[in-house]
Scaffold this motif. Structure first.
Motif, PDB file in Angstrom:
ATOM      1  N   GLU A 114       0.837  -1.199   0.000  1.00  0.00           N
ATOM      2  CA  GLU A 114       0.000   0.000   0.000  1.00  0.00           C
ATOM      3  C   GLU A 114       0.874   1.251   0.000  1.00  0.00           C
ATOM      4  OE1 GLU A 114      -2.876   0.793  -0.504  1.00  0.00           O
ATOM      5  OE2 GLU A 114      -4.329  -0.691   0.189  1.00  0.00           O
ATOM      6  N   THR A 115       0.282   2.376  -0.395  1.00  0.00           N
ATOM      7  CA  THR A 115       1.036   3.627  -0.325  1.00  0.00           C
ATOM      8  C   THR A 115       1.531   3.835   1.105  1.00  0.00           C
ATOM      9  OG1 THR A 115      -0.963   4.936   0.090  1.00  0.00           O
ATOM     10  CG2 THR A 115      -0.242   4.725  -2.199  1.00  0.00           C
ATOM     11  N   TRP A 116       2.691   4.455   1.217  1.00  0.00           N
ATOM     12  CA  TRP A 116       3.319   4.616   2.526  1.00  0.00           C
ATOM     13  C   TRP A 116       2.481   5.494   3.446  1.00  0.00           C
ATOM     14  CZ3 TRP A 116       6.804   2.063   5.075  1.00  0.00           C
ATOM     15  CH2 TRP A 116       7.425   2.641   6.188  1.00  0.00           C
ATOM     16  N   LYS A 117       1.775   6.467   2.868  1.00  0.00           N
ATOM     17  CA  LYS A 117       1.040   7.438   3.672  1.00  0.00           C
ATOM     18  C   LYS A 117      -0.462   7.388   3.392  1.00  0.00           C
ATOM     19  CE  LYS A 117       2.909  11.540   4.158  1.00  0.00           C
ATOM     20  NZ  LYS A 117       3.488  12.860   3.806  1.00  0.00           N
ATOM     21  N   SER A 118      -1.231   7.678   4.426  1.00  0.00           N
ATOM     22  CA  SER A 118      -2.650   8.049   4.336  1.00  0.00           C
ATOM     23  C   SER A 118      -3.634   6.912   4.110  1.00  0.00           C
ATOM     24  CB  SER A 118      -2.862   9.108   3.242  1.00  0.00           C
ATOM     25  OG  SER A 118      -2.025  10.219   3.436  1.00  0.00           O
ATOM     26  N   LYS A 133      -2.144  -7.019  -5.943  1.00  0.00           N
ATOM     27  CA  LYS A 133      -2.192  -5.589  -6.254  1.00  0.00           C
ATOM     28  C   LYS A 133      -1.110  -4.847  -5.479  1.00  0.00           C
ATOM     29  CE  LYS A 133      -5.350  -1.648  -6.440  1.00  0.00           C
ATOM     30  NZ  LYS A 133      -6.694  -1.147  -6.092  1.00  0.00           N
ATOM     31  N   HIS A 134      -0.339  -4.044  -6.197  1.00  0.00           N
ATOM     32  CA  HIS A 134       0.764  -3.286  -5.600  1.00  0.00           C
ATOM     33  C   HIS A 134       0.444  -1.802  -5.690  1.00  0.00           C
ATOM     34  CE1 HIS A 134       2.326  -7.215  -6.741  1.00  0.00           C
ATOM     35  NE2 HIS A 134       3.161  -7.086  -5.725  1.00  0.00           N
ATOM     36  N   GLU A 135       0.056  -1.263  -4.550  1.00  0.00           N
ATOM     37  CA  GLU A 135      -0.322   0.150  -4.463  1.00  0.00           C
ATOM     38  C   GLU A 135       0.825   0.983  -3.900  1.00  0.00           C
ATOM     39  OE1 GLU A 135      -3.691   2.512  -5.355  1.00  0.00           O
ATOM     40  OE2 GLU A 135      -4.246   0.599  -4.473  1.00  0.00           O
ATOM     41  N   GLY A 136       1.870   0.320  -3.446  1.00  0.00           N
ATOM     42  CA  GLY A 136       3.033   1.013  -2.910  1.00  0.00           C
ATOM     43  C   GLY A 136       4.284   0.216  -3.194  1.00  0.00           C
ATOM     44  N   GLY A 137       5.438   0.824  -2.906  1.00  0.00           N
ATOM     45  CA  GLY A 137       6.683   0.102  -3.011  1.00  0.00           C
ATOM     46  C   GLY A 137       6.901  -0.765  -1.777  1.00  0.00           C
ATOM     47  N   ASP A 153       1.812   8.495  -1.417  1.00  0.00           N
ATOM     48  CA  ASP A 153       0.705   9.002  -0.599  1.00  0.00           C
ATOM     49  C   ASP A 153      -0.582   8.852  -1.400  1.00  0.00           C
ATOM     50  OD1 ASP A 153      -1.148  10.454   0.884  1.00  0.00           O
ATOM     51  OD2 ASP A 153       0.233  12.082   1.334  1.00  0.00           O
ATOM     52  N   ILE A 154      -1.554   8.114  -0.871  1.00  0.00           N
ATOM     53  CA  ILE A 154      -2.808   7.875  -1.584  1.00  0.00           C
ATOM     54  C   ILE A 154      -3.552   9.176  -1.887  1.00  0.00           C
ATOM     55  CG2 ILE A 154      -4.322   7.590   0.423  1.00  0.00           C
ATOM     56  CD1 ILE A 154      -4.393   5.199  -2.508  1.00  0.00           C
ATOM     57  N   LEU A 155      -3.375  10.195  -1.060  1.00  0.00           N
ATOM     58  CA  LEU A 155      -4.087  11.451  -1.267  1.00  0.00           C
ATOM     59  C   LEU A 155      -3.625  12.169  -2.534  1.00  0.00           C
ATOM     60  CD1 LEU A 155      -4.270  12.852   2.383  1.00  0.00           C
ATOM     61  CD2 LEU A 155      -5.994  11.550   1.120  1.00  0.00           C
ATOM     62  N   GLU A 156      -2.427  11.855  -2.978  1.00  0.00           N
ATOM     63  CA  GLU A 156      -1.910  12.512  -4.183  1.00  0.00           C
ATOM     64  C   GLU A 156      -2.563  11.984  -5.453  1.00  0.00           C
ATOM     65  OE1 GLU A 156       2.440  13.814  -2.425  1.00  0.00           O
ATOM     66  OE2 GLU A 156       2.247  11.895  -3.476  1.00  0.00           O
ATOM     67  N   TYR A 157      -3.312  10.882  -5.350  1.00  0.00           N
ATOM     68  CA  TYR A 157      -4.087  10.419  -6.494  1.00  0.00           C
ATOM     69  C   TYR A 157      -5.100  11.469  -6.941  1.00  0.00           C
ATOM     70  CZ  TYR A 157      -2.586   5.509  -5.934  1.00  0.00           C
ATOM     71  OH  TYR A 157      -1.875   4.328  -5.874  1.00  0.00           O
ATOM     72  N   PHE A 158      -5.517  12.303  -6.013  1.00  0.00           N
ATOM     73  CA  PHE A 158      -6.604  13.230  -6.293  1.00  0.00           C
ATOM     74  C   PHE A 158      -6.115  14.644  -6.600  1.00  0.00           C
ATOM     75  CE2 PHE A 158      -7.969   9.965  -3.214  1.00  0.00           C
ATOM     76  CZ  PHE A 158      -8.854   9.278  -4.028  1.00  0.00           C
TER      77      PHE A 158
END
Length: 421
Positions: A322-326, A351-355, A368-373
């Motif tokens: 998962e993304t490291w943040k949020s 599924k790889h959402e983060g490193g 950071d998942i918030l940066e998707y938006f």
């Protein structure tokens, strides 16, 4: 116990009542749904337009006509595929296993689809391909996109380029429609100050479920986009409806739906089965479990899926990173659990959402998942694009780490099928 089990039988009379409600010409909710479909010309015309829009020559023609800078990249990708520039599956396994290659038997019964999220910008795919060629790495077999649709359509042919590239590399992909609940659909919510409201209030309220259908049919007929993300029980049902009446939609249920126990899976898969076509197919193509699920829950869900005849139709999608943040408490890495599960559960994707957590922790700008938006204009203004591309390539590295782990255990995977032969 047998007596209690019998009490759970669904009465045919109750099924009849549901059918009667759906078929009632006065049923307002069904009428409103059918009106949206009629607006786009009906199922046969809709499918015909989508099929025409999806044809690779047509996509390339449109990309070239707009003088997109991505057209040359698409041509390059095609040339690299045709000359066999990407590592073969056998060579990847040989480099992974070394001396054990000749003696290792690979179990091909339940290949794990290698999945990456989120491919926000087409140039990232080209950067990924160049790295894969240089380092003899695998390209994913499945891509998830979460970028604003209206923005990407206006961005130099980004939507067309990705649609073409997915056919060239031989991968499936999913787009996320703009009517996804974070678009201001709930007028009472607005950012961190009202964050707790999202726990019970975000979604697709009032007319937004129909707007989701309208938006999907627009992109389906204009770009041939078949697979989209689904985040709400109402739009899940409407996705079932669309497929049932003959429109060839496919959707995956998002992790945000919160399917985190076998009974949630039972409810969702029951709906898929009830509204499946006569040939057994359903529009539910991907089922993303919540991050909190155990292997036991996934296995029980797999039993339900098998019993309902959906094992070949519904892919279980499981977040490995998962993304490291949020989004989750770190470190989060489910690779070992996946390797334990993969030999027993069919039709599953990693599924790889983060490193890898140890890599992300050392980045000056971890994912950071918030940066998707974030709008692209904000990303460029803040000088973030190189960092976000680096985050994406970290996810690519995690995909390959998972492929290595599966291979060492004698398990198979699905990478981009036109690239890795």
């Amino acid at each position: 116990m047998d007596d209690l089990r019998q009490r759970l039988t669904i009465s045919p009379a109750h099924v009849g009542e549901i059918n009667a409600m759906i078929l009632d010409p006065k049923c307002e909710v069904v009428n409103a749904f059918l009106d949206v479909v009629a607006k786009h010309g009906g199922p046969e015309a809709i499918n015909r337009k989508a099929s025409e829009a999806r044809q690779l020559p047509r996509l390339l023609e449109r990309l070239k006509a707009t003088r997109s800078p991505y057209f040359a990249d698409v041509e390059w990708l095609t040339r690299e595929r045709d000359r066999g520039a990407f590592v073969t599956i056998a060579d990847f396994r040989r480099s992974t296993l070394g001396d054990r290659f000749a003696s290792t038997r690979i179990d091909e019964r339940h290949p794990v689809t290698l999945e990456i999220s989120a491919l926000q910008y087409f140039p990232w795919l080209i950067a990924e391909a160049k790295q894969a060629i240089a380092n003899r790495e695998l390209m994913p077999g499945r891509y998830i996109r979460v970028r604003n649709m209206a923005e990407q359509v206006a961005d130099q042919g980004d939507t067309l380029a990705v649609a073409a590239a997915m056919q060239i590399v031989g991968a499936s992909y999913v787009e996320t429609l703009d009517t996804k609940g974070t678009d201001g659909s709930n007028i009472h919510l607005g950012g961190p100050a009202t964050i707790t409201g999202y726990f019970g209030g975000v979604g697709q309220p009032n007319e937004h479920a129909l707007q989701w259908v309208d938006e999907f049919l627009g992109y389906y007929t204009q770009y041939g986009i078949r697979q989209v993300l689904n985040v709400n029980p109402g739009t899940v049902l409407l996705g079932y409806f669309l497929h049932k009446i003959g429109i060839d939609i496919e959707f995956k249920i998002s992790v945000y739906m919160g399917n985190d126990n076998p009974y949630a899976a039972l409810w969702t898969l029951m709906g898929a089965r009830l509204f499946s076509r006569e040939d057994g197919t359903t529009s539910l193509i991907g089922f993303n479990w919540a991050n909190s699920v155990s292997n036991g829950t996934i296995e029980r869900g797999a039993g339900i899926r098998r019993a309902l005849g959906l094992e070949d139709h519904v892919r279980f999608e499981h977040h490995i990173t998962e993304t490291w943040k949020s989004i989750v408490v770190q470190p989060y890495d489910r690779t070992e659990e996946l390797v334990e599960l993969a030999g027993r559960v069919a039709n599953i994707s990693a599924k790889h959402e983060g490193g890898r957590p140890d890599v992300e922790a050392k980045r000056d700008h971890p994912s950071d998942i918030l940066e998707y938006f974030l709008p692209k204009s904000d990303i460029l203004a803040q000088g973030l694009m190189p960092s976000l591309e680096r985050n994406y390539l970290d996810k690519h590295d995690a995909v390959n780490d998972t492929a290595i782990a599966l291979t060492k255990r004698g398990l198979s995977f699905v990478a981009a099928q036109n690239l890795h032969r």
